[in-house]
Design a protein around this motif. Sequence first.
Motif, PDB file in Angstrom:
ATOM      1  N   ARG A 164      -7.174 -12.988  11.218  1.00  0.00           N
ATOM      2  CA  ARG A 164      -5.894 -13.237  10.551  1.00  0.00           C
ATOM      3  C   ARG A 164      -5.491 -11.926   9.890  1.00  0.00           C
ATOM      4  O   ARG A 164      -6.299 -11.309   9.186  1.00  0.00           O
ATOM      5  CB  ARG A 164      -6.027 -14.341   9.507  1.00  0.00           C
ATOM      6  CG  ARG A 164      -4.693 -14.675   8.846  1.00  0.00           C
ATOM      7  CD  ARG A 164      -4.779 -15.890   7.952  1.00  0.00           C
ATOM      8  NE  ARG A 164      -3.450 -16.296   7.513  1.00  0.00           N
ATOM      9  CZ  ARG A 164      -3.223 -17.345   6.741  1.00  0.00           C
ATOM     10  NH1 ARG A 164      -4.229 -18.112   6.340  1.00  0.00           N
ATOM     11  NH2 ARG A 164      -1.996 -17.661   6.380  1.00  0.00           N
ATOM     12  N   ASN A 185      -9.578 -12.273  22.820  1.00  0.00           N
ATOM     13  CA  ASN A 185      -9.655 -12.616  24.245  1.00  0.00           C
ATOM     14  C   ASN A 185      -9.304 -11.423  25.140  1.00  0.00           C
ATOM     15  O   ASN A 185      -9.936 -11.188  26.162  1.00  0.00           O
ATOM     16  CB  ASN A 185      -8.708 -13.799  24.500  1.00  0.00           C
ATOM     17  CG  ASN A 185      -8.735 -14.270  25.926  1.00  0.00           C
ATOM     18  OD1 ASN A 185      -9.761 -14.142  26.591  1.00  0.00           O
ATOM     19  ND2 ASN A 185      -7.630 -14.810  26.405  1.00  0.00           N
ATOM     20  N   LEU A 186      -8.300 -10.664  24.744  1.00  0.00           N
ATOM     21  CA  LEU A 186      -7.852  -9.540  25.566  1.00  0.00           C
ATOM     22  C   LEU A 186      -8.370  -8.194  25.063  1.00  0.00           C
ATOM     23  O   LEU A 186      -8.149  -7.172  25.702  1.00  0.00           O
ATOM     24  CB  LEU A 186      -6.318  -9.514  25.602  1.00  0.00           C
ATOM     25  CG  LEU A 186      -5.629 -10.779  26.121  1.00  0.00           C
ATOM     26  CD1 LEU A 186      -4.123 -10.669  25.971  1.00  0.00           C
ATOM     27  CD2 LEU A 186      -5.985 -11.011  27.584  1.00  0.00           C
ATOM     28  N   THR A 187      -9.013  -8.187  23.909  1.00  0.00           N
ATOM     29  CA  THR A 187      -9.387  -6.904  23.313  1.00  0.00           C
ATOM     30  C   THR A 187     -10.860  -6.848  22.925  1.00  0.00           C
ATOM     31  O   THR A 187     -11.245  -6.056  22.068  1.00  0.00           O
ATOM     32  CB  THR A 187      -8.529  -6.647  22.060  1.00  0.00           C
ATOM     33  OG1 THR A 187      -8.689  -7.767  21.168  1.00  0.00           O
ATOM     34  CG2 THR A 187      -7.065  -6.487  22.393  1.00  0.00           C
ATOM     35  N   LYS A 190     -12.962  -3.645  21.918  1.00  0.00           N
ATOM     36  CA  LYS A 190     -12.094  -2.454  21.946  1.00  0.00           C
ATOM     37  C   LYS A 190     -11.664  -2.063  20.536  1.00  0.00           C
ATOM     38  O   LYS A 190     -11.662  -2.875  19.614  1.00  0.00           O
ATOM     39  CB  LYS A 190     -10.839  -2.744  22.771  1.00  0.00           C
ATOM     40  CG  LYS A 190     -11.110  -2.936  24.248  1.00  0.00           C
ATOM     41  CD  LYS A 190      -9.799  -3.130  24.988  1.00  0.00           C
ATOM     42  CE  LYS A 190     -10.042  -3.261  26.482  1.00  0.00           C
ATOM     43  NZ  LYS A 190      -8.817  -3.519  27.227  1.00  0.00           N
ATOM     44  N   VAL A 191     -11.285  -0.783  20.441  1.00  0.00           N
ATOM     45  CA  VAL A 191     -10.583  -0.356  19.230  1.00  0.00           C
ATOM     46  C   VAL A 191      -9.199  -0.992  19.308  1.00  0.00           C
ATOM     47  O   VAL A 191      -8.487  -0.828  20.298  1.00  0.00           O
ATOM     48  CB  VAL A 191     -10.465   1.176  19.172  1.00  0.00           C
ATOM     49  CG1 VAL A 191      -9.583   1.594  18.008  1.00  0.00           C
ATOM     50  CG2 VAL A 191     -11.844   1.796  19.072  1.00  0.00           C
ATOM     51  N   THR A 192      -8.852  -1.754  18.294  1.00  0.00           N
ATOM     52  CA  THR A 192      -7.634  -2.562  18.369  1.00  0.00           C
ATOM     53  C   THR A 192      -6.664  -2.134  17.267  1.00  0.00           C
ATOM     54  O   THR A 192      -7.077  -1.879  16.141  1.00  0.00           O
ATOM     55  CB  THR A 192      -7.992  -4.049  18.198  1.00  0.00           C
ATOM     56  OG1 THR A 192      -8.959  -4.386  19.184  1.00  0.00           O
ATOM     57  CG2 THR A 192      -6.768  -4.941  18.345  1.00  0.00           C
TER      58      THR A 192
END
Lengths: 268, 767
Positions: A164, A185-187, A190-192
């Motif tokens: 959140r 789910n998509l990351t 990873k560095v987000t």
Amino acid sequence: MKRILYLLPLVFLLSCDMEKEIEVVLPPHEPQLVVECYLENGYTFEATVLESSSYFDPPTAPAIPSTEVYIMYRDKRVQLNYNPGYNNRTNRYYTHKSSTRMNAKPGETYRIEVIGTKDRVVTGFTTILPKVPISELEWKFNDKDKALLLTTFQDDPDMTNYYRYMTHVGSMKKNARRDFVTDDNLTNGKVTTYGSAYDYEVGDTLILSLFNIEKQYYDFLRSVSDARNANGNPFSQPTKIKSSVQGGIGIFTNLVYDRKTVIIKEDN
Amino acid sequence: MPLTRYLLFICFILLSSAGFAQRYTVSGIVRSATDSQPLIGATVAVPELKTGASTDTRGFYTLSLPAGSYQLQVTYIGYQPYSQTITVNSSAQTIAIALQPTENKLQEVIVETNSLEQKLNDNRMSVEQLSSREAKLLPALFGEVDLIKTLQLKPGVQSGGEGSSGLYVRGGGPDQNLVLLDDAVIYNPSHLFGFFSVFNPDAIRNVELYKGGFPAQFGGRLSSVLDVRMNRGNNEKIGVNGGIGLISSRLTIDGPIKKDKATFLISGRRTYVDTFTRLINKVNKDKKDYSPIPDYYFYDFNARLDYKPTPYDEISLSGYFGRDFFTFNDAGFSFSFNWGNTMGALNWRHTFNPRLFVNTSLSATGYEYNINNKIDVFSFNLRSDVQDVTLKTDFEWRPAEKHTIKFGAAGIKHGFTVGRLNFDSDDDLQNFSAGNTYQATEFGAYLSDDFQLNAQLSLNYGLRFSGFNSQGKTYTALEPRAAARYSLSTNTSLKASYASMMQYIHLVANSGASLPTDIWFPSTPRVKPQRSQQLALGVSHLFGDGKYLITNELYYKWMHRQIDFRDGANVFVNDSLENEFLFGKGESYGNEIYLEKIKGRTTGWLGYTLSWTYRQFDEINDGRRFPTRYDRRHDISLVLLHKLNKRLHLTGAFVYGTGNAFSLPVARFPLQDVQGKEPGIVPIYSDRNSFRLQASHRLDLGAVWKLKPKRGEADLTFSAYNAYNRRNPYFVYFEQMRDDEDQTIGFRAKQVSLFPVIPSVTYNFKF
């Protein structure tokens, strides 16, 4: 013919009040216990226990002093006493409170038990999560001197995370300018970076909060959002609330977050 | 019944009717003498023999007659009767017929192409027919003539909501309609979020809607077949027609390329509301805090070429291309959303002899949507599509006078892109993508026989074998079809039909409306195909000297493996979309009464439908069955067309429908959330669709005023949609009432309506 054509827009304008109040008869509703309890390390246990109401009942939720609330962890069972009040730090009202401060480690499980009238019992549990730190904050200006903000962090590749993210401008007492929940789910791993629109100006004080939340809290928040959106949206399907507690409605979870404050300056 | 036994049964029926006297075939095409358009449903009769036939969708008729000399009579509403003496001798002969329109075309208001006698004696039941000509006479929302909305005025067909062009046929969803344009599938037949259909009335000749009793050549959807046919180009001269309306304009050009050999037709239309919104944005662009109005428009093009290289071959090439555009641009932020269908179909009809024809088509069709969003350095693209290539062939063989055998096969190669997401940043530090693609193959083969057993009884029976392959899983099914007509008297017929249907592809739509973002998804090892069975019984009675036909049809439909979605399902970007599916069942039943009059100065119809529609899923509504939103207990349509004089037609349509079923929260609870401050209200929903909107009713009025231009024809078409300004409910919501200090003081229910009275005028021309 011309006169008729002149009249047509007038008829249209006269008829554009497209909303009206109507009477809706609702079926009887059996009130359920509603529990809202967020645990935070280093702070005392507080819980709010109220009841659900039929939609057209008076707005104020009835208090239920006879309700007992317990938090259980390790081999302890701590009772939260009925002592309604307001917490200036969290901005939240509570009905039950204990003086015990929480000192938990990631992976530990805490439980709640709420015993109400009419043999109603609400239970739930929460597992303490680790904090996910914000690694970088950056802003960029457009040609209208408005800035967007980029918040970067490293997602943990070994677990499914739910986040959140909130941005407050100026003070935590105000409503968040941005507030959303998402998953990795998509990351995953990873560095987000979470970006914003060009909403900010030089001198704005921004308070960024990145919560690492449980799936049950994520599901609860999404179902609350969907249920609210369904009221007033003719295209939505109605959604049932996915509570994290059993025997009633509500949320019992722990709040783990990284919070940073920045003041937008001309030089990043 | 196993396949081999079924085929043996058909052979037995065929053999049992062999042994007729020597007969010869007379066949040909009936066309309009003015523009060479084939006339569908014209009656070709030989009174001496009390025999006759009606023309098919290509205007083709065939008769089997003993040797002799006869009077051939051809009739078609709106055209002068035609009579010709023919001599039938030792060989088959072809007789082409061109009918002249009646001198004053406005003498009668024609509401249907087929005569009531033909409908009475038609083996088919549960079929609604409509021509563009008919639809253009009726009043329309914003003056936009819409064939699908006109079909909604027929019994058993409902709209999803006011103004919607969605079709809900006998309890089926909008995803369960097979929409064909010149034999090619159109996946999303609507513009503007479902408010207008993609069918430009100037490019369309006629529409047939099958609600049940599906012929065996159709398959792939559960609830209806919408068979739309494009106009052919004028064979006599170059023609131009078009219209200028409130929100769009249209233009069609057609004519011969080489007389009697090749014709063309090109038609297009575009909305122009965006022209005004851009102007408003330009005027206000310097105003502080002005929020620009998003751009929206749609256009579509239809084109068709017809070529007749030999007397035995007809080749047509049809195409459709349509797009909707929704764009929004502001400082550093741009959003665009476009969607639409693309279709191309090559049809070849070959006549081996007057008793055997084959129609072969190769078509490619696709639907896609694209969402592009760019915020400074970040760009986001989401797209989904479905692409088909279809090859099919349909044979029609008339081995004996009493039999018409149809058989054929089709193969479809499907390609699906489901929720393809790309997210990028200019510096390439942020990028990820999601989405899946699927390939699937669908096939079908069928055999059917239309058997006129005797003067009273006729049968149509057939079997379709269908299959689907995706992700290594193959589904197959037998779909038996049967229909019977029994004439109790010359004025009364009893009809019955049974149809089993399979649907192998599914629409992922987690909302109550048809949205452009709804995506198609194939059956997979986990997602099994849908199936339905429908039984219908009917009686038709012709009375008032043949002026009126009343039809009553009773139907029951079972729907298996119906699809819905989990609460809060994420259907946009989800690589595990199958996990969001729920599977259940449905049923629908009802009774439809239809009274129609198609001749005279005053024509029209009255329809009344009494129906029930339910779905049941273990995970929804605690497993209890619930009515669908479009479950409509009572539905009434009254349509009247009156020719006042040579220049003025008056039309009116009144509709009444039980309110849609919908869900409301029955209770609420307060939630402070981590933000604290004043608690928010969270609604608690109980049973799904347990409330009803108020009944909807409205009256639409229209008038067509023929002008007298120096050249060609022209008219002004006036419409008053919702003439008595009824506030029909679109949805209901609960509102929080607040005092001057922003404190909540109570709650109330508000009803929102969509359309007040909407007058419109359209100028149409033709030369």
